[in-house]
Design a protein around this motif. Sequence first.
Motif, PDB file in Angstrom:
ATOM      1  N   ALA A  39      27.378  46.248  48.453  1.00 10.74           N
ATOM      2  CA  ALA A  39      28.563  46.431  47.601  1.00 10.74           C
ATOM      3  C   ALA A  39      29.840  46.315  48.432  1.00 10.74           C
ATOM      4  O   ALA A  39      30.787  45.625  48.037  1.00 10.74           O
ATOM      5  N   TRP A  40      29.875  46.988  49.593  1.00  6.61           N
ATOM      6  CA  TRP A  40      31.077  46.907  50.435  1.00  6.61           C
ATOM      7  C   TRP A  40      31.319  45.466  50.873  1.00  6.61           C
ATOM      8  O   TRP A  40      32.443  44.975  50.822  1.00  6.61           O
ATOM      9  N   SER A  41      30.272  44.786  51.318  1.00  6.48           N
ATOM     10  CA  SER A  41      30.464  43.427  51.830  1.00  6.48           C
ATOM     11  C   SER A  41      30.928  42.478  50.732  1.00  6.48           C
ATOM     12  O   SER A  41      31.744  41.582  50.990  1.00  6.48           O
ATOM     13  N   ALA A  42      30.446  42.664  49.502  1.00  8.59           N
ATOM     14  CA  ALA A  42      30.920  41.830  48.399  1.00  8.59           C
ATOM     15  C   ALA A  42      32.410  42.070  48.156  1.00  8.59           C
ATOM     16  O   ALA A  42      33.184  41.126  47.974  1.00  8.59           O
ATOM     17  N   ILE A  43      32.817  43.336  48.184  1.00  7.84           N
ATOM     18  CA  ILE A  43      34.238  43.669  48.023  1.00  7.84           C
ATOM     19  C   ILE A  43      35.045  43.052  49.161  1.00  7.84           C
ATOM     20  O   ILE A  43      36.097  42.440  48.932  1.00  7.84           O
ATOM     21  N   ALA A  44      34.557  43.190  50.381  1.00  9.93           N
ATOM     22  CA  ALA A  44      35.291  42.658  51.537  1.00  9.93           C
ATOM     23  C   ALA A  44      35.393  41.139  51.485  1.00  9.93           C
ATOM     24  O   ALA A  44      36.438  40.573  51.825  1.00  9.93           O
ATOM     25  N   LEU A  45      34.324  40.481  51.057  1.00 10.31           N
ATOM     26  CA  LEU A  45      34.373  39.014  50.949  1.00 10.31           C
ATOM     27  C   LEU A  45      35.429  38.567  49.933  1.00 10.31           C
ATOM     28  O   LEU A  45      36.220  37.659  50.192  1.00 10.31           O
ATOM     29  N   VAL A  46      35.455  39.224  48.787  1.00  9.26           N
ATOM     30  CA  VAL A  46      36.446  38.878  47.772  1.00  9.26           C
ATOM     31  C   VAL A  46      37.849  39.263  48.251  1.00  9.26           C
ATOM     32  O   VAL A  46      38.829  38.580  47.951  1.00  9.26           O
ATOM     33  N   TRP A  47      37.945  40.354  49.032  1.00  9.35           N
ATOM     34  CA  TRP A  47      39.236  40.813  49.560  1.00  9.35           C
ATOM     35  C   TRP A  47      39.901  39.738  50.418  1.00  9.35           C
ATOM     36  O   TRP A  47      41.122  39.634  50.462  1.00  9.35           O
ATOM     37  N   THR A  48      39.082  38.948  51.085  1.00  7.52           N
ATOM     38  CA  THR A  48      39.634  37.955  52.016  1.00  7.52           C
ATOM     39  C   THR A  48      40.030  36.643  51.337  1.00  7.52           C
ATOM     40  O   THR A  48      40.540  35.743  52.011  1.00  7.52           O
ATOM     41  N   GLY A  81      30.223  55.620  35.236  1.00  4.30           N
ATOM     42  CA  GLY A  81      31.495  54.920  35.369  1.00  4.30           C
ATOM     43  C   GLY A  81      32.479  55.689  36.240  1.00  4.30           C
ATOM     44  O   GLY A  81      33.129  55.121  37.117  1.00  4.30           O
ATOM     45  N   ALA A  82      32.580  56.997  36.010  1.00  5.48           N
ATOM     46  CA  ALA A  82      33.491  57.821  36.807  1.00  5.48           C
ATOM     47  C   ALA A  82      33.051  57.864  38.268  1.00  5.48           C
ATOM     48  O   ALA A  82      33.871  57.750  39.186  1.00  5.48           O
ATOM     49  N   ALA A  83      31.751  57.999  38.482  1.00  8.05           N
ATOM     50  CA  ALA A  83      31.233  58.028  39.855  1.00  8.05           C
ATOM     51  C   ALA A  83      31.440  56.681  40.545  1.00  8.05           C
ATOM     52  O   ALA A  83      31.797  56.621  41.723  1.00  8.05           O
ATOM     53  N   MET A  84      31.230  55.597  39.800  1.00  7.78           N
ATOM     54  CA  MET A  84      31.446  54.272  40.385  1.00  7.78           C
ATOM     55  C   MET A  84      32.924  54.030  40.676  1.00  7.78           C
ATOM     56  O   MET A  84      33.261  53.363  41.655  1.00  7.78           O
ATOM     57  N   PHE A  85      33.806  54.594  39.859  1.00  8.79           N
ATOM     58  CA  PHE A  85      35.236  54.486  40.134  1.00  8.79           C
ATOM     59  C   PHE A  85      35.550  55.094  41.495  1.00  8.79           C
ATOM     60  O   PHE A  85      36.255  54.489  42.312  1.00  8.79           O
ATOM     61  N   VAL A  86      35.019  56.283  41.757  1.00 10.88           N
ATOM     62  CA  VAL A  86      35.250  56.953  43.042  1.00 10.88           C
ATOM     63  C   VAL A  86      34.657  56.130  44.183  1.00 10.88           C
ATOM     64  O   VAL A  86      35.300  55.932  45.218  1.00 10.88           O
ATOM     65  N   ALA A  87      33.437  55.626  43.985  1.00 12.93           N
ATOM     66  CA  ALA A  87      32.787  54.830  45.034  1.00 12.93           C
ATOM     67  C   ALA A  87      33.557  53.538  45.298  1.00 12.93           C
ATOM     68  O   ALA A  87      33.783  53.172  46.456  1.00 12.93           O
ATOM     69  N   LEU A  88      33.959  52.847  44.230  1.00  6.04           N
ATOM     70  CA  LEU A  88      34.709  51.600  44.403  1.00  6.04           C
ATOM     71  C   LEU A  88      36.058  51.858  45.062  1.00  6.04           C
ATOM     72  O   LEU A  88      36.502  51.074  45.910  1.00  6.04           O
ATOM     73  N   LEU A  89      36.692  52.963  44.711  1.00  9.16           N
ATOM     74  CA  LEU A  89      37.964  53.318  45.340  1.00  9.16           C
ATOM     75  C   LEU A  89      37.771  53.568  46.838  1.00  9.16           C
ATOM     76  O   LEU A  89      38.538  53.069  47.670  1.00  9.16           O
ATOM     77  N   ALA A  90      36.722  54.307  47.186  1.00  5.06           N
ATOM     78  CA  ALA A  90      36.449  54.586  48.601  1.00  5.06           C
ATOM     79  C   ALA A  90      36.141  53.297  49.368  1.00  5.06           C
ATOM     80  O   ALA A  90      36.641  53.101  50.488  1.00  5.06           O
ATOM     81  N   LEU A  91      35.346  52.417  48.766  1.00  7.67           N
ATOM     82  CA  LEU A  91      35.030  51.146  49.425  1.00  7.67           C
ATOM     83  C   LEU A  91      36.280  50.273  49.569  1.00  7.67           C
ATOM     84  O   LEU A  91      36.448  49.579  50.567  1.00  7.67           O
ATOM     85  N   SER A  92      37.170  50.331  48.585  1.00  2.00           N
ATOM     86  CA  SER A  92      38.429  49.574  48.665  1.00  2.00           C
ATOM     87  C   SER A  92      39.326  50.111  49.774  1.00  2.00           C
ATOM     88  O   SER A  92      39.944  49.333  50.510  1.00  2.00           O
ATOM     89  N   LEU A  93      39.417  51.427  49.866  1.00  2.00           N
ATOM     90  CA  LEU A  93      40.239  52.009  50.933  1.00  2.00           C
ATOM     91  C   LEU A  93      39.689  51.642  52.302  1.00  2.00           C
ATOM     92  O   LEU A  93      40.448  51.295  53.214  1.00  2.00           O
ATOM     93  N   LEU A  94      38.369  51.706  52.453  1.00  2.81           N
ATOM     94  CA  LEU A  94      37.738  51.302  53.713  1.00  2.81           C
ATOM     95  C   LEU A  94      38.052  49.834  54.012  1.00  2.81           C
ATOM     96  O   LEU A  94      38.435  49.491  55.140  1.00  2.81           O
ATOM     97  N   THR A  95      37.921  48.989  53.011  1.00  9.40           N
ATOM     98  CA  THR A  95      38.186  47.557  53.203  1.00  9.40           C
ATOM     99  C   THR A  95      39.646  47.329  53.575  1.00  9.40           C
ATOM    100  O   THR A  95      39.951  46.533  54.471  1.00  9.40           O
ATOM    101  N   HIS A  96      40.560  48.027  52.913  1.00  6.39           N
ATOM    102  CA  HIS A  96      41.987  47.889  53.221  1.00  6.39           C
ATOM    103  C   HIS A  96      42.273  48.286  54.671  1.00  6.39           C
ATOM    104  O   HIS A  96      43.013  47.587  55.382  1.00  6.39           O
ATOM    105  N   LEU A  97      41.676  49.386  55.114  1.00  9.73           N
ATOM    106  CA  LEU A  97      41.885  49.827  56.499  1.00  9.73           C
ATOM    107  C   LEU A  97      41.357  48.794  57.495  1.00  9.73           C
ATOM    108  O   LEU A  97      42.018  48.486  58.486  1.00  9.73           O
ATOM    109  N   ILE A  98      40.173  48.267  57.224  1.00 10.81           N
ATOM    110  CA  ILE A  98      39.603  47.266  58.130  1.00 10.81           C
ATOM    111  C   ILE A  98      40.429  45.984  58.083  1.00 10.81           C
ATOM    112  O   ILE A  98      40.721  45.388  59.125  1.00 10.81           O
TER     113      ILE A  98
END
Length: 161
Positions: A39-48, A81-98
């Motif tokens: 999940a993180w890597s998919a977010i990071a790939l799209v982030w770039t 949905g609420a739990a995934m919102f928190v998880a997606l937010l955390a993964l986004s913050l991690l991706t933004h920092l990296i």
Amino acid sequence: MHSREENAEYFAHLLDRYSNDHRHSGHRWLLACCILPIAWSAIALVWTIPVPPMLGRPGFWAVMLQVLLFSWYWKYSRRIGAAMFVALLALSLLTHLIYSAVDPIQLRGWALGIFLLGWLGVLLGRFLEQPRPSLRDELTAFFVGPAWFMDRLLQRLGISS
């Protein structure tokens, strides 16, 4: 348009089918280890993916994708949905920092490597299952798998539906 109850029933069916297709403890362990990195890597790939300045900042496409994902999860289960919102937010913050610390091409390389390793783990887990889930089901599980993982995590934390 389906009612909330029909959506919940359909989502429960998807989670049950996913769980039934992934019964072997070794496969479940591999899934637990691989789902978040995938999940993180998919977010990071799209982030770039480059974003035109008039649309927004780097990460715009990833956030738009996550809004769609969150909407899908929320439609079927408020709890997940609420739990995934928190998880997606955390993964986004991690991706933004990296992303802020490294070159986007380097981030893309790391993300691609982690994505491939994660899927290798998932595919290895398939060989533990008898009968094996179909590869088509594994691709569908790309969206159901994180919800299944979150459902199990919430159950272990005592947060039931």
